[in-house]
Design a protein around this motif. Structure first.
Motif, PDB file in Angstrom:
ATOM      1  N   LEU A 126       0.697  -1.286  -0.195  1.00 30.23           N
ATOM      2  CA  LEU A 126       0.060   0.039   0.120  1.00 30.23           C
ATOM      3  C   LEU A 126       0.706   1.193  -0.042  1.00 30.23           C
ATOM      4  CD1 LEU A 126      -2.999   0.479   0.076  1.00 30.23           C
ATOM      5  CD2 LEU A 126      -3.012   0.493   2.681  1.00 30.23           C
ATOM      6  N   HIS A 127       1.940   1.029   0.792  1.00 33.69           N
ATOM      7  CA  HIS A 127       2.614   2.450   0.788  1.00 33.69           C
ATOM      8  C   HIS A 127       3.998   2.080   0.113  1.00 33.69           C
ATOM      9  CE1 HIS A 127       0.107   3.937   4.067  1.00 33.69           C
ATOM     10  NE2 HIS A 127      -0.072   2.898   4.174  1.00 33.69           N
ATOM     11  N   ARG A 128       4.119   1.331  -0.955  1.00 31.33           N
ATOM     12  CA  ARG A 128       5.317   1.259  -1.730  1.00 31.33           C
ATOM     13  C   ARG A 128       6.121   2.194  -2.235  1.00 31.33           C
ATOM     14  NH1 ARG A 128       2.099  -0.276  -7.245  1.00 31.33           N
ATOM     15  NH2 ARG A 128       0.586  -0.899  -5.996  1.00 31.33           N
ATOM     16  N   ASP A 129       5.435   3.403  -2.039  1.00 32.94           N
ATOM     17  CA  ASP A 129       6.203   4.531  -2.485  1.00 32.94           C
ATOM     18  C   ASP A 129       7.032   5.323  -1.551  1.00 32.94           C
ATOM     19  OD1 ASP A 129       3.758   5.120  -1.253  1.00 32.94           O
ATOM     20  OD2 ASP A 129       3.583   7.048  -2.018  1.00 32.94           O
ATOM     21  N   ARG A 130       7.110   4.735  -0.465  1.00 29.87           N
ATOM     22  CA  ARG A 130       7.959   5.187   0.477  1.00 29.87           C
ATOM     23  C   ARG A 130       8.553   4.267   1.490  1.00 29.87           C
ATOM     24  NH1 ARG A 130       5.102   5.921   5.420  1.00 29.87           N
ATOM     25  NH2 ARG A 130       3.077   5.327   5.328  1.00 29.87           N
ATOM     26  N   VAL A 131       9.317   4.696   2.215  1.00 30.17           N
ATOM     27  CA  VAL A 131       9.894   3.748   3.523  1.00 30.17           C
ATOM     28  C   VAL A 131       9.198   3.634   4.811  1.00 30.17           C
ATOM     29  CG1 VAL A 131      11.915   3.485   4.884  1.00 30.17           C
ATOM     30  CG2 VAL A 131      12.396   4.125   2.733  1.00 30.17           C
ATOM     31  N   VAL A 132       8.665   2.692   5.172  1.00 29.92           N
ATOM     32  CA  VAL A 132       7.764   2.612   6.356  1.00 29.92           C
ATOM     33  C   VAL A 132       8.454   2.244   7.500  1.00 29.92           C
ATOM     34  CG1 VAL A 132       5.575   1.360   7.264  1.00 29.92           C
ATOM     35  CG2 VAL A 132       6.029   1.708   4.790  1.00 29.92           C
ATOM     36  N   PRO A 133       8.339   3.238   8.534  1.00 30.72           N
ATOM     37  CA  PRO A 133       9.105   2.829   9.749  1.00 30.72           C
ATOM     38  C   PRO A 133       8.713   1.926  10.708  1.00 30.72           C
ATOM     39  CG  PRO A 133       7.887   5.316   9.450  1.00 30.72           C
ATOM     40  CD  PRO A 133       7.659   4.631   8.673  1.00 30.72           C
TER      41      PRO A 133
ATOM     42  N   ASP B  22      10.114  -1.373  -7.340  1.00 28.95           N
ATOM     43  CA  ASP B  22       8.909  -0.764  -7.844  1.00 28.95           C
ATOM     44  C   ASP B  22       9.738   0.263  -8.776  1.00 28.95           C
ATOM     45  OD1 ASP B  22       6.638   0.498  -8.372  1.00 28.95           O
ATOM     46  OD2 ASP B  22       6.413   1.769  -6.579  1.00 28.95           O
ATOM     47  N   ALA B  23      10.365   1.225  -8.489  1.00 25.63           N
ATOM     48  CA  ALA B  23      11.153   1.913  -9.113  1.00 25.63           C
ATOM     49  C   ALA B  23      12.718   2.136  -8.641  1.00 25.63           C
ATOM     50  CB  ALA B  23      10.495   3.270  -9.464  1.00 25.63           C
ATOM     51  N   ALA B  24      13.190   1.109  -8.428  1.00 24.53           N
ATOM     52  CA  ALA B  24      14.504   1.062  -7.543  1.00 24.53           C
ATOM     53  C   ALA B  24      15.270   2.467  -7.987  1.00 24.53           C
ATOM     54  CB  ALA B  24      15.227  -0.204  -7.982  1.00 24.53           C
TER      55      ALA B  24
END
Lengths: 221, 221
Positions: free
Chosen positions: A163-170, A219-221
């Motif tokens: 779901l939050h693939r566009d960011r780094v999840v803490p 995803d978009a390494a």
DNA sequence: CGGGAGCTGTCAGCGTTTTGTCAGGTATGT
DNA sequence: ACATACCTGACAAAACGCTGACAGCTCCCG
């Protein structure tokens, strides 16, 4: 995806907002019948969650007015426990599903998702990043096209990252999502889950950004 | 919209007519079983409201004959209060809904409307997933082509899974569907039903996704 | 009216899977 | 090189779901 949550109890409303946002929806809330009617009539939502007892105009009337105006977004009605007449009236007014109060948030989210998908007309519920594909309907995961057996916890973790693939999840956020805030767990529990997942998934799927958190690679390494 | 109300008590019949006409339907009434059978077989109704106790031929027989003849209009059966078997037989005979007497007219009208709406969007009568085939009209189940005797509860469970065959259905949702919200049931009741069903169905039909729920296997494994 | 049959919820216990914890180990950044 | 952050494997506790037995219930049939 845009969701309108109409609920006059501020606590429930807040919970709804939190849960639905965690599920990846953009959520607006509204506590008043008239406001709800106006919003639903003028804005475009992908889903409306509608409590029946509302100030100024009750939920059923709101719903009927929407339908009479040709508004066709899916509506999930929250009914009081055991009030079967409400359900009947609900169908009649054009509701697409109901949920008796009290309910578990996970279930609400599941239904919400089902409704949205149904209305989207056959849109598949599966998403991919790199080699990983998740189907949130079947609760199944594919890695490079090969089915992968995951536990419930593992799957929820993957979904959240997806779901939050566009960011780094803490890690704190993951912990909160997986366990609610009842935390009596050691922080290490999360690492254990990640480790187990990585063993199944192989390398290059779950990435770590030291000091920040986890993310899905490819995803978009 | 054309409605046939079959009811031998003239007072109730008159009330039905009044209420349904007020709701905007064209209503014909009929007080005799044989007449009802003939009408339902030759005319096209959008809904039939059917009392069970009738002169010359009882309601259930009438309904069965219609279904045997391929008549598929929605039928709402009026049953005596608390006569659970009547309800089961009713479903069995092909009823789409039932209402115990005495009832409030508003509720009848609401249900009638719901039925008509539902029938407007319903597809075929029998559906399959893997080896399992359900005929919702006849309330019969086939497993690998072999007829299977199921109880009403079991069948409802199967139908619900069939309806949502594209996803994993959480136990809470199944419980709610099976029992309404009068819940005083232990969660275990559901497991018992599933177990009994599995014994009849054999393996590979009802699947479990631990931590999420149940689903019908074989759709697109 | 009474016995019997079928259905279904409850209960208790079982086996399996899942998952948190611990005790180290390994990498990483400063 | 040192501290910190993260990883890993093993273990035990807990969660979860399954099952068989049983009892209450309703309805049916004599």
């Amino acid at each position: 995806m845009r969701v309108l949550a109409v609920e006059d109890d501020p606590r429930i409303a807040a919970d709804l907002k939190t849960a639905l946002e965690a599920a990846g929806y953009r959520v607006e809330t509204c506590a008043d019948g008239l406001d709800a009617w106006f919003l639903g009539d003028t804005e475009d939502y992908d889903l409306v969650i509608l409590d029946l007892g509302l100030p100024h105009m009750d939920g059923l009337s709101v719903l009927k007015k929407w339908r009479a105006n040709g508004r066709e977004m899916p509506v999930l009605v929250l009914t009081a426990r055991g009030a079967w007449t409400e359900r009947v009236e609900g169908i009649d007014a054009g509701a697409d599903d109901y949920l008796p109060k009290p309910f578990r948030m996970e279930e609400l989210v599941a239904r919400a998702r089902a409704l949205i998908r149904r209305s989207a007309g056959r849109a598949s519920a599966s998403q991919s990043v790199g080699d990983l594909t998740l189907d949130t309907n079947r609760m199944s995961a594919l890695i490079g096209g090969v089915p992968l057996s995951t536990t419930a916890l593992e799957f929820r973790l993957l979904s959240y990252l997806m779901l939050h693939r566009d960011r780094v999840v803490p890690p704190t956020e993951l912990l909160e999502h997986l366990y609610g805030d009842d935390d009596s767990r050691e922080a290490n529990a999360l690492e254990a889950v990640i480790a187990r997942l990585r063993r199944k998934l192989g390398p290059g799927v779950i990435g770590t950004r030291r000091g920040f958190g986890y993310f899905l690679e490819g995803d978009a390494a």
